[in-house]
Every structure is written in structure tokens, then in C-alpha cells.
Design a protein around this motif. Structure first.
Motif, PDB file in Angstrom:
ATOM      1  N   LEU A 207       1.176  -1.196  -0.223  1.00  0.00           N
ATOM      2  CA  LEU A 207      -0.291  -0.068  -0.072  1.00  0.00           C
ATOM      3  C   LEU A 207       0.830   1.280   0.076  1.00  0.00           C
ATOM      4  O   LEU A 207       0.612   1.848  -0.859  1.00  0.00           O
ATOM      5  CB  LEU A 207      -1.088   0.029   1.637  1.00  0.00           C
ATOM      6  N   ASP A 208       1.793   0.709   0.642  1.00  0.00           N
ATOM      7  CA  ASP A 208       2.943   2.323   0.873  1.00  0.00           C
ATOM      8  C   ASP A 208       3.434   2.834  -0.281  1.00  0.00           C
ATOM      9  O   ASP A 208       2.894   3.853  -0.961  1.00  0.00           O
ATOM     10  CB  ASP A 208       3.725   2.199   1.522  1.00  0.00           C
ATOM     11  N   THR A 209       3.602   1.447  -1.427  1.00  0.00           N
ATOM     12  CA  THR A 209       3.971   2.344  -2.627  1.00  0.00           C
ATOM     13  C   THR A 209       3.167   2.585  -3.679  1.00  0.00           C
ATOM     14  O   THR A 209       3.166   3.928  -4.623  1.00  0.00           O
ATOM     15  CB  THR A 209       4.869   0.869  -3.632  1.00  0.00           C
ATOM     16  N   LYS A 210       1.845   2.240  -3.628  1.00  0.00           N
ATOM     17  CA  LYS A 210       0.652   3.372  -4.456  1.00  0.00           C
ATOM     18  C   LYS A 210       0.750   4.515  -3.731  1.00  0.00           C
ATOM     19  O   LYS A 210       0.704   4.987  -4.429  1.00  0.00           O
ATOM     20  CB  LYS A 210      -0.438   1.921  -3.804  1.00  0.00           C
ATOM     21  N   LYS A 211       1.122   5.136  -2.297  1.00  0.00           N
ATOM     22  CA  LYS A 211       0.653   6.231  -1.834  1.00  0.00           C
ATOM     23  C   LYS A 211       1.715   6.870  -2.616  1.00  0.00           C
ATOM     24  O   LYS A 211       1.128   7.610  -2.959  1.00  0.00           O
ATOM     25  CB  LYS A 211       0.895   5.683  -0.189  1.00  0.00           C
ATOM     26  N   ARG A 212       3.015   6.020  -2.266  1.00  0.00           N
ATOM     27  CA  ARG A 212       4.202   6.899  -2.699  1.00  0.00           C
ATOM     28  C   ARG A 212       3.951   7.243  -4.440  1.00  0.00           C
ATOM     29  O   ARG A 212       4.452   8.713  -4.386  1.00  0.00           O
ATOM     30  CB  ARG A 212       5.349   6.127  -2.680  1.00  0.00           C
ATOM     31  N   ALA A 213       3.044   6.374  -5.435  1.00  0.00           N
ATOM     32  CA  ALA A 213       2.717   6.932  -6.620  1.00  0.00           C
ATOM     33  C   ALA A 213       1.763   7.957  -6.640  1.00  0.00           C
ATOM     34  O   ALA A 213       2.504   8.333  -7.494  1.00  0.00           O
ATOM     35  CB  ALA A 213       2.572   5.680  -7.477  1.00  0.00           C
ATOM     36  N   VAL A 214       1.011   7.977  -6.149  1.00  0.00           N
ATOM     37  CA  VAL A 214      -0.389   9.305  -6.253  1.00  0.00           C
ATOM     38  C   VAL A 214       0.926  10.161  -5.555  1.00  0.00           C
ATOM     39  O   VAL A 214       0.473  11.727  -5.902  1.00  0.00           O
ATOM     40  CB  VAL A 214      -1.441   9.337  -5.320  1.00  0.00           C
ATOM     41  N   PHE A 215       1.225  10.275  -4.333  1.00  0.00           N
ATOM     42  CA  PHE A 215       2.370  11.335  -3.862  1.00  0.00           C
ATOM     43  C   PHE A 215       2.942  12.488  -5.354  1.00  0.00           C
ATOM     44  O   PHE A 215       2.837  12.969  -5.413  1.00  0.00           O
ATOM     45  CB  PHE A 215       3.351  11.060  -2.595  1.00  0.00           C
ATOM     46  N   LEU A 216       3.401  11.407  -5.802  1.00  0.00           N
ATOM     47  CA  LEU A 216       4.196  12.132  -6.557  1.00  0.00           C
ATOM     48  C   LEU A 216       3.896  12.572  -7.927  1.00  0.00           C
ATOM     49  O   LEU A 216       4.751  13.074  -8.796  1.00  0.00           O
ATOM     50  CB  LEU A 216       5.069  10.522  -7.328  1.00  0.00           C
ATOM     51  N   ALA A 217       2.971  11.484  -8.074  1.00  0.00           N
ATOM     52  CA  ALA A 217       1.864  11.603  -9.312  1.00  0.00           C
ATOM     53  C   ALA A 217       1.113  13.334  -9.322  1.00  0.00           C
ATOM     54  O   ALA A 217       0.573  13.664 -10.235  1.00  0.00           O
ATOM     55  CB  ALA A 217       0.830  10.648  -9.817  1.00  0.00           C
ATOM     56  N   THR A 218       1.271  13.878  -7.777  1.00  0.00           N
ATOM     57  CA  THR A 218       0.346  14.767  -6.969  1.00  0.00           C
ATOM     58  C   THR A 218       1.306  15.800  -7.604  1.00  0.00           C
ATOM     59  O   THR A 218       0.497  16.580  -6.067  1.00  0.00           O
ATOM     60  CB  THR A 218      -0.920  14.582  -6.789  1.00  0.00           C
ATOM     61  N   GLN A 219       2.699  15.935  -7.749  1.00  0.00           N
ATOM     62  CA  GLN A 219       3.335  17.401  -7.460  1.00  0.00           C
ATOM     63  C   GLN A 219       3.689  17.182  -5.904  1.00  0.00           C
ATOM     64  O   GLN A 219       4.547  18.022  -5.492  1.00  0.00           O
ATOM     65  CB  GLN A 219       2.561  18.009  -7.873  1.00  0.00           C
ATOM     66  N   ALA A 220       3.966  15.952  -5.233  1.00  0.00           N
ATOM     67  CA  ALA A 220       5.081  15.470  -4.633  1.00  0.00           C
ATOM     68  C   ALA A 220       4.951  17.057  -3.505  1.00  0.00           C
ATOM     69  O   ALA A 220       5.168  17.348  -2.665  1.00  0.00           O
ATOM     70  CB  ALA A 220       6.310  15.301  -4.630  1.00  0.00           C
ATOM     71  N   ARG A 221       2.979  17.046  -2.873  1.00  0.00           N
ATOM     72  CA  ARG A 221       2.784  18.162  -1.923  1.00  0.00           C
ATOM     73  C   ARG A 221       2.659  17.644  -1.006  1.00  0.00           C
ATOM     74  O   ARG A 221       2.805  16.584  -0.252  1.00  0.00           O
ATOM     75  CB  ARG A 221       1.531  18.534  -2.556  1.00  0.00           C
ATOM     76  N   ASP A 222       4.453  18.365   0.196  1.00  0.00           N
ATOM     77  CA  ASP A 222       3.677  17.589   1.725  1.00  0.00           C
ATOM     78  C   ASP A 222       3.006  18.297   2.465  1.00  0.00           C
ATOM     79  O   ASP A 222       2.096  19.030   2.151  1.00  0.00           O
ATOM     80  CB  ASP A 222       5.493  18.423   2.368  1.00  0.00           C
ATOM     81  N   ASN A 223       2.898  17.299   3.252  1.00  0.00           N
ATOM     82  CA  ASN A 223       1.591  18.111   4.462  1.00  0.00           C
ATOM     83  C   ASN A 223       1.765  19.115   4.754  1.00  0.00           C
ATOM     84  O   ASN A 223       2.160  18.945   6.350  1.00  0.00           O
ATOM     85  CB  ASN A 223       1.088  16.580   5.564  1.00  0.00           C
ATOM     86  N   ALA A 224       0.983  20.082   4.415  1.00  0.00           N
ATOM     87  CA  ALA A 224       1.586  21.450   5.088  1.00  0.00           C
ATOM     88  C   ALA A 224      -0.103  22.408   4.344  1.00  0.00           C
ATOM     89  O   ALA A 224      -0.746  22.046   3.420  1.00  0.00           O
ATOM     90  CB  ALA A 224       2.691  22.087   4.545  1.00  0.00           C
ATOM     91  N   PRO A 225      -0.522  23.768   4.982  1.00  0.00           N
ATOM     92  CA  PRO A 225      -1.780  23.937   4.834  1.00  0.00           C
ATOM     93  C   PRO A 225      -1.204  24.922   3.734  1.00  0.00           C
ATOM     94  O   PRO A 225      -1.703  25.129   2.551  1.00  0.00           O
ATOM     95  CB  PRO A 225      -1.847  25.243   5.792  1.00  0.00           C
ATOM     96  N   HIS A 226       0.031  25.769   3.400  1.00  0.00           N
ATOM     97  CA  HIS A 226       0.698  26.103   2.046  1.00  0.00           C
ATOM     98  C   HIS A 226       0.973  25.016   0.777  1.00  0.00           C
ATOM     99  O   HIS A 226       0.871  23.762   0.864  1.00  0.00           O
ATOM    100  CB  HIS A 226       1.341  27.450   2.106  1.00  0.00           C
ATOM    101  N   TYR A 227       1.851  25.372  -0.193  1.00  0.00           N
ATOM    102  CA  TYR A 227       2.228  24.340  -0.307  1.00  0.00           C
ATOM    103  C   TYR A 227       4.012  24.400  -0.617  1.00  0.00           C
ATOM    104  O   TYR A 227       4.874  24.771  -0.960  1.00  0.00           O
ATOM    105  CB  TYR A 227       2.359  24.537  -2.235  1.00  0.00           C
TER     106      TYR A 227
END
Ligand SMILES: *Cc1c(COP(=O)(O)O)cnc(C)c1O
Length: 375
Positions: A207-227
Motif C-alpha cells: 500500500l505504501d508503494t501506491k501511496k508514494r506513486a499517488v504522492f509523486l503523481a500529484t506534484q509531491a506536496r508535503d502535508n502543510a496548508p501552504h504548498y
């Protein structure tokens, strides 16, 4: 008398595709996320293997790119890749600044030879380089030798990217393609067994691999209110509009596999006894979706004679893939080859194989081929 053009492999819509696209409009989920994306991913998981996790992406090429990046491929690395394939299997290796090492095919499946794979790995290890990954391909829907390739990969601890772009619906020993690799990839381009007009997916056991793929596929935004970004990201996610087409197509996938396999059986029943024509049979335990029916002829000249005769009648056919180690763009790449894919490329032809072909189309094609060879 004018007859309609016969395509090699054209899109074949089912019943509900437009309804699901309309749903995206009605709910205003016209974005690279939404219910269609989630439901399309769930349908793929349900079909392929309930133990995998699916990330719907903009293309199969994007999926390979992300797979290699997630496996840690980086500048200067070497990645082993099947030579007999479409260039999209290999191009992402270069996107990452790494170098492909091409491995030839074996006769039984036309896919990566486990023997040459081991030879390539041993050679690279001798040179002090451990390949970072292996890109193995189920070409034309025929599974590669999953057990043998896995055994070699595991004995050297090298992960496999399973390029199943042409093999959705194919099975090996009863299990579906895209469930065997450390990471699998699918394509939904217009010519594939099902299509979203353009699209792809990454499949992962983890599951972590999928999550990593989605994270990278959507501009690798960190968990923060700003970009905020700690990684270089990509814009590779699938549109919710196109995923609607995918949902509809998943409902008819089994029919599409059946229709393509019936095409193969028809060609074989009508051409199987012609001495100039050879088919690729399924080895025991292999089940191909028969994405494209391919034939081998005795020579380049006879192959071309058939291809040109079909072309004159507005029937599209295509030589088998030109091996990557013969491509000008990969001229400098290392390769471990024994002439197998070169020979297939010279003598082989893909025949029209769409699931929407009429019986009369198939009749037209085989009659022409038989006529031409009789001369
Ligand atoms: C089509 C294909 C791809 C690439 O898929 P796209 O969705 O077109 O980017 C990769 N590998 C193989 C073997 C293919 O046939």
C-alpha cells in the motif's frame, strides 16, 4: 466497390462509459481525482488481484517512470530491460538519467530470456555494477516466464517492474498479469485491450508503494496548508472524466479478452495449415489475452509481400516491434542478444486484432493472405 478500412486495434466502447463520464459532469468532478478514479482503481484491483493496490495515472509510460523512481533508480544507474518491446518500456530509464541494458527474448514466449538475463546480471556484477531494476514485458499479451525470471531476479536481489501494458486479462498459472512484479504497470492507450483514450495504472503489492506513486503523481506536496515540497513531483494522475470511460471498459474486459482470443483462434483455424505461416502457441499454464495476433513468415520478403497486399486493400497490419538494441536512439546501450528478437522483427507481422472486428473483416483478411501466398 469501396470497403471500409480495417484497423490493427481500435477502441471498442461498451455500454456505460458515457454514463460514467456524464456522472463526472453532473457532479462537477472534472479534475484529476474523484469517484470515477476511485471506482476505476477498485475495479482493476477486483479484476487483477485483491492483494494489489492500484494508482490510476495519465499513461503507462508515466507508471513505468514512477515505478523506476520509487525503486530508487537514479542518475548513472543501470536498468535491465527487455529489448523486444515498445520504446515506452525503456524511455523512462533515460528520463531518470539511468542507462538501459537490453536483454533478448526466448522462443517460447518471445519475452525476456531468463538465461540471457542471468548472463547480463553476471556481466554487470563483474564490472562492479548492480542493476537497479528489471523491466520485463508480457508482449502482445503473452506472459513472460514468470517463475524463471523471478528466480533469477531474486537470486541477485533485483526488483522487477512488470510491464503489463499489453497484458491486462492475461494469466500465468491461473493468476493475472500485473500481480507478479514488485511493481506492475498497465496502459489504457487507444490501441490497448481496453482504453480510457489515454491512461495507465501502477499496481503494487504494498500500500505504501501506491501511496508514494499517488504522492509523486500529484506534484509531491508535503502535508502543510501552504504548498510545500521536499521532492520533485509530477502531474501524472488520471482525470476523473477519463476514469469514467475506464469504469465502463472494466465491465466489458472479459468480453474483450474473449473476442481477441476468438480472433486468434479464427486466424489459426484458417491459416494454421498454410506452410508459410507460424503462430505463437501458449505454453502449458500460459493464458494470453491475444491483444494482437502475430504470425511468423519464412522471410522478410514474404512478410512484406503480405503486409503490402493488405495495405493495398486498406487493411492495417504491422511488423513486430523493432528491438530496442537496434533502435538508433539506443545505439550506445549495452545489450545481451542472441538474434532471437532480430529474427522475429524480420519475419513477423501483427494482424488486425480488434475486439470489434466483424467476421466478414476476418474473412477478407485471411482470403487475401491465402490468395497472395498461393501465387
Ligand atoms: C503501450 C505500451 C506502453 C506505454 O503505455 P502508454 O499508456 O501508451 O504510455 C508501455 N509498454 C508497452 C509494452 C506498451 O505496449
Amino acid at each position: 466497390m469501396t470497403q471500409t478500412k480495417i484497423w490493427l486495434s481500435s477502441p471498442h466502447m461498451g455500454v456505460n462509459e458515457q454514463r460514467y463520464v456524464q456522472e463526472a459532469f453532473d457532479t462537477n468532478w472534472v479534475a484529476p481525482l474523484g469517484p470515477n478514479v476511485d471506482l476505476f482503481e477498485a475495479a482493476i484491483q477486483d479484476y487483477v488481484d485483491n492483494n494489489i493496490h492500484v494508482a490510476a495515472l495519465s499513461s503507462g509510460t508515466a507508471a513505468i517512470h514512477l515505478a523506476l523512481e520509487i525503486l530508487g533508480v537514479t542518475k548513472g544507474d543501470e536498468v535491465i530491460c527487455q529489448s523486444f518491446t515498445f520504446s515506452a518500456s525503456a524511455n523512462p530509464i533515460k528520463y531518470l538519467g539511468a542507462n538501459p541494458v537490453f536483454v533478448d527474448s526466448e522462443r517460447d514466449t518471445w519475452n525476456m530470456s531468463p538465461i540471457l538475463l542471468e548472463k547480463a546480471i553476471l556481466d554487470r556484477l563483474d564490472n562492479g555494477i548492480k542493476p537497479k531494476a528489471i523491466v520485463a514485458v508480457h508482449l502482445y499479451g503473452m506472459p513472460y516466464k514468470v517463475t524463471e525470471i523471478r528466480k533469477v531476479a531474486d537470486s541477485y536481489g533485483i526488483p522487477i517492474v512488470e510491464d503489463s501494458a499489453e497484458a491486462l486479462g492475461s494469466r500465468y498459472k491461473g493468476e493475472n498479469c500485473s500481480s507478479f512484479g514488485d511493481i506492475g504497470i498497465l496502459s489504457f492507450n487507444g490501441n490497448k485491450i481496453i482504453t480510457t483514450s489515454g491512461g495507465g495504472a501502477l499496481t503494487a503489492k504494498n500500500l505504501d508503494t501506491k501511496k508514494r506513486a499517488v504522492f509523486l503523481a500529484t506534484q509531491a506536496r508535503d502535508n502543510a496548508p501552504h504548498y510545500q515540497h521536499s521532492n520533485i513531483g509530477y502531474n501524472y494522475r488520471m482525470s476523473n472524466v477519463l476514469a469514467g470511460i475506464g469504469r465502463g471498459q472494466m465491465e466489458v474486459l472479459s468480453d474483450r479478452v474473449e473476442a481477441r482470443r476468438a480472433n486468434y483462434e479464427f486466424y489459426k483455424s484458417r491459416l494454421g495449415h498454410v506452410k508459410e505461416i507460424e503462430f505463437l502457441e501458449e505454453p502449458e499454464g500460459f493464458y494470453s489475452n491475444r491483444w494482437l495476433t502475430c504470425i511468423l513468415t519464412p522471410s522478410f520478403e514474404i512478410r512484406e509481400m503480405i503486409r503490402m497486399a493488405l495495405l493495398e486493400e486498406d487493411i492495417e497490419s504491422r511488423p513486430l516491434w523493432k528491438p530496442m538494441h537496434l533502435q538508433p536512439v539506443f545505439e550506445k546501450a549495452l545489450h545481451f542478444s542472441d538474434g532471437t528478437s532480430e529474427d522475429l522483427f524480420e519475419r513477423g507481422l501483427c494482424l488486425p486484432s480488434g475486439s470489434n472486428l466483424e467476421k466478414s473483416d476476418l474473412e477478407r483478411i485471411v482470403s487475401l493472405i491465402i490468395q497472395k501466398l498461393a501465387k
